[in-house]
Structures are given as C-alpha cells and as structure tokens.
Design an enzyme around this catalytic site. Sequence first.
Site, PDB file in Angstrom:
ATOM      1  N   HIS A 134       0.823  -1.202   0.000  1.00 11.00           N
ATOM      2  CA  HIS A 134       0.000   0.000   0.000  1.00 11.00           C
ATOM      3  C   HIS A 134       0.860   1.256   0.000  1.00 11.00           C
ATOM      4  CE1 HIS A 134      -3.068   2.847   1.689  1.00 11.00           C
ATOM      5  NE2 HIS A 134      -3.721   2.270   0.709  1.00 11.00           N
ATOM      6  N   HIS A 159     -10.345   6.440   8.061  1.00 13.20           N
ATOM      7  CA  HIS A 159      -8.898   6.345   8.295  1.00 13.20           C
ATOM      8  C   HIS A 159      -8.478   7.243   9.459  1.00 13.20           C
ATOM      9  CE1 HIS A 159      -6.759   3.931   5.258  1.00 13.20           C
ATOM     10  NE2 HIS A 159      -7.741   4.218   4.427  1.00 13.20           N
ATOM     11  N   HIS A 167      -4.531   6.656  -5.255  1.00 10.33           N
ATOM     12  CA  HIS A 167      -5.640   7.343  -4.598  1.00 10.33           C
ATOM     13  C   HIS A 167      -6.037   8.579  -5.386  1.00 10.33           C
ATOM     14  CE1 HIS A 167      -3.562   5.001  -1.501  1.00 10.33           C
ATOM     15  NE2 HIS A 167      -4.792   4.725  -1.112  1.00 10.33           N
ATOM     16  N   HIS A 171     -11.321  -1.555   4.131  1.00  8.94           N
ATOM     17  CA  HIS A 171     -11.331  -1.558   2.669  1.00  8.94           C
ATOM     18  C   HIS A 171     -12.226  -2.631   2.070  1.00  8.94           C
ATOM     19  CE1 HIS A 171      -9.267   1.740   0.839  1.00  8.94           C
ATOM     20  NE2 HIS A 171      -8.654   1.853   2.012  1.00  8.94           N
TER      21      HIS A 171
HETATM   22 CU1  C2O Z   1      -5.259   3.080  -0.136  1.00 14.77          CU
HETATM   23 CU2  C2O Z   1      -7.835   3.612   2.435  1.00 14.77          CU
HETATM   24  O1  C2O Z   1      -6.357   3.717   1.381  1.00 14.77           O
END
Ligand code: C2O
Length: 588
Positions: free
Chosen positions: A168, A324, A189, A354
């Site tokens: 990630h 987040h 993103h 996610h």
């Molecule tokens: Cu790639 Cu919730 O982030």
Amino acid sequence: MASLSQLIAKPGTFSPRSPRTSSGLRPRRATVQRVWCASSRRERSEAADAPKHDRRDVLLGLGALGASATLMTARRAGADPIATPDISTCGPADLPPGANVLTCCPPPSNALPVDFAPPGAASSPLRTRPAAHSVTADYVAKFNAGIAAMKALPADDPRSFAAQASVHCAYCDGSYSPEGFPGVELQVHNSWLFFPFHRCYLYFFERILGSLIGDPSFAIPFWNWDAPDGMRMPAMYIDRSSQLFDPRRDGRHAPPKLIDLDYSGREPRFTDNQQIDHNLRVMYRQMVSLSPTPSLFFGSAYRAGDEPNQGPGPVENIPHGPVHIWCGDPNQPGREDMGNFYSSGNDPLFYAHHANIDRMWSVWKGLDARRHTDLTDPDWLGASFLFYDETPKLVRIRVRDVLDTGALRYRYQDVPLPWRAARPTVTAAATRRADSLLTPAAQAAGAKKAGKLPITLEEAASVAVKRPVAARRSKADKASREEVLVIDGIEVDRDVAAKFDVFVNAEDHAAVGSGGRELAGSFVNVPHRHGHGHGKKGRGIKTTLRLALNEQLEDLKAEGDESVEVTLVPRQGKGKVKVGSVRIELMH
Ligand code: C2O
C-alpha cells in the site's frame, strides 16, 4: 454577463489574500477527499484546530464560469492506461520524519510477471466475506491464525504481513512511476484507480491468508460501518492479545464509541441515536445523491502521463477518508497507523475497512441497474498493477479483470442497507433562495470582487453561482444530465489535514441540522507525501471537488432559480486551503 458575478460583502469581513493569477489555467480535476500517505507534526496541531463555527459569511464574486457545459469523461487524445513498471524500478518512498518503515518496495522477483488469469469455479471455492461484527469465535480464531502466519514470515517474503502492508505504501507514497513516465509519480488514490486498485490488493491478501491456513474458502471480514450494528470498531480487533490488535489507534475510539463517518478530527457532540442517524444520511449522500453516474462515483480519469490526484469520487472522500483518520492514533507523529497511507496497511483493521469500501462498489452497482455501471473507458479498463500471489509469483492484473467479484470467486454477506432510506432533509429555518441575494448593490459589489478568486479559506465564504440551465428541467433531462458543482483549483499542502464543507442555499449554515440537505458535500484532505525521487517532492496538491446537485436542488426547491448560493466553510486546516473557482457544469 453581469448576472454571472453577483457578489456581496456581508457584514463580517473578508480580506482575501493576494490573488493567484494562475487559477483557471490548469487542467480540470475531479472530486475530492483524501487520506494522505504520510504526514508531519503539523497535522497534529491542525487536528486541534477543528471547526469553530464562524458565522461570518463572505460573499465572493465569480467570473463567467457558471455556464459552461462540459462532458467530464471526454477522452484525451494520445493517452494510455496507467501501468505499473517492472518492480526493479521501485524507488524510495517519501516517508515522514519518524516513519516506522524504511522502504516500501516489494521483494524482487527473478521472473517476469505473469498476466492474471481468473480462477475457475472448479479450482476455487466461492468465498463469502462476512460482516466483522457478526462472525463466530471459530472464524475469529482462524483469521487470527492466518494473520499470525503472515506475521511469522520474514519481511522479504512477499506473503508476509510486513510485505503486504508495504504494498500500500509503495503505491501511495511515490515509490513507482507509471511505465513510460519516469518523472511522474504513480498514485492509486484520488482518482478512478481507487476502487480497482484496492480490490486487487485485498484479493491477493485474502488468497495469501487462505493458503497459509490451508483454507482457500477463507474470506476476510468487512467492517460494516454503514449499518448501526457495525458502527463500532469490531470486537475482534480490540482484543489486546489478538493478532488483529494494533496499539497505534485512537484510544478514545474503542467500543462502545460509535464511529463518525464524517469525522474531521473533532469529536462530535451527538447522542448515539443522533450519530447513527447522521452516519446514515452521510452514507445516503455519498452513495446516492453524489454518485448518480459512473464518472462521478469512480472519480476522475487518470491516464499515463497525468499528474496524480486528479480527483477522488464521493466514497473515497467520505467515508473512506474520515474512517482512516478516526482510527489513527493522534499521539503518533503522522496519526499512524490508519491515519496515514504509508502506515495504514500495518493495522489489520485496514483490510476490513477496505473490504467495506470494496463492498460499496458492488452495492452501488446494485442500486440502479441502468445508470450504475462500471466505466467503459479503455484507459480505466486497461490500467494494471503488480501483486504477488500466494505461490508467490508476480502477477500483472488489470482493472478489467476485477469488475465482477464472482469471477474472482468472492461475494459479500448480504446485509441490510439502512441508509437507502436516509435521504437528508431540509432545515427549513436555514434555507434561503439564492434570488434573495441578488440585489443591485450586491451585484455591483460582486462585479468588483469577481477577480478575488482564488480565495484562501480563513472563514465561511459564499459565492453566487449561475446555473447552466435557465429553467426548471424535465424529468427526462435530469435523468440524463447531472448538474455538478465543480470546486476547482483546490490547493492544499500535502502535509495539512484539511476539511471544508460545501453548503448550497444555506441562509445560516451553522443552523443546518446534522446530515442536512443544505450540505452538498465536503472536501477532506488527510496528510500524505508523494513523489519522492520524481522531482515532485515538497509540492502541494491541486485537485477538484465535484458534487452532483440534481437531487439536492429538487429537495431545496431551487430548480427554478437562476443561481444558487454556495457557502464554503473551513472545518479543519483553516487558512491552509485555497479554492480557485466555483462553477456548475452539466455532465452525462
Ligand atoms: Cu489506499 Cu484507504 O487507502
């Protein structure tokens, strides 16, 4: 075009900073709300500077920006899908001071990547991902064993928990450049890559976990934060003796605390019932009102050679970003783990968060079979990423490979969608018609102030925005074209946590009820870094917020009006966000 620039200064003052002349010359970007990849200490002080309601409104002028009608998805000549390059090109990530990892690059592979082939039904059992709050003790034990097995592998094994977490980071913190564009950062993103990238990521994570416990039917859980029973941190993640526990979380947010899906760093003053009601309205707004079409839902086009951060879709904005931030530990320098992209994969809760985001993709498609379809743009379908599978070999997977979860042999437990009935309601006392603003004096003031944009959001600021349609629109027209509020040239430093709300026709935005209809949507920026080694270090981001208006204008009874009043209210990061322009476009 005097009518396009009505403006006013209400008592309350506004002294714009020196205008930036470059506004309007940059390429258009789309929607917003982001969780950043990394952050600095500055973010922490910003988090404290939460929403003090500032009731002083300021009205700003607008140029002749209101009337353009454009098609957002127009294909740019010569573009190509984004492709992840050979992993040997993976470079250093741009990590914050004190980051708890050194590199985000995957272990090298001796072999070239193979193209993804969908698993056949015969070889791969259908996996049903369960709601995390509803699983059995046996399930939790199995899941724990799987995470433990991943954590037990050395970090240079691509199947290890550490290597998976850094996948990630690599795709978010600037470790890659798109194939063929070595000077440009690859960012998954804030664009149409958001949903498919994370789907692929969870898919391989799940296969690896299943293979390590010898159960290919094992499915990871989803955090069902969109339904009342799932609005707390799921119990299995907060057991300190569990592999699923992560000490780097916000201690105030352990159960029984309900999550705030609209969180901006400040604790809301809601009763539990109010919080649930608020969350359901937020879900409705993001999934229904703001997501009428594929190009709005998925986020902005992002093609090879483009700058990153073209603009996220509504769900990436909210609730993705706030969840987040709500989870991350405010006492860590970068709100690690969940509050920062580089570190968020270190918290097992990330994968449950996610999974629910991924579920929203499936749910959204089921809400309206006619309009809610996947994008058909070849630059989206052909975009590709590299992942290690469970064997472990390097696989190149394309967006077109992951449109159907059935073909990937998984589905989601069927659970109710209580937010479908939670259409936001108008706060009568807070609404006004934009027409009431357009006094001659206001118009004169507006004409003079039309050049003042861009503005730095120090306090609430209002803009009268001309609609591109003169009259009430027919039902058929509304079903085929969406009026979209485009807040363009949003600039914010990558390290600044920022949020501003966007109200339409709110006489008194502070009086708008929670999840009220006058709130069109929000911009959220969660600190992250990017572009290290690509010549982009130290730059802020520039992006666009796109907010669908059809349903809101209906509910506000503003469909017959020539213009609407848009009020931008800074909530977090006051004085640190610039807005270049505001207009309304029609889009298909
Ligand atoms: Cu790639 Cu919730 O982030």
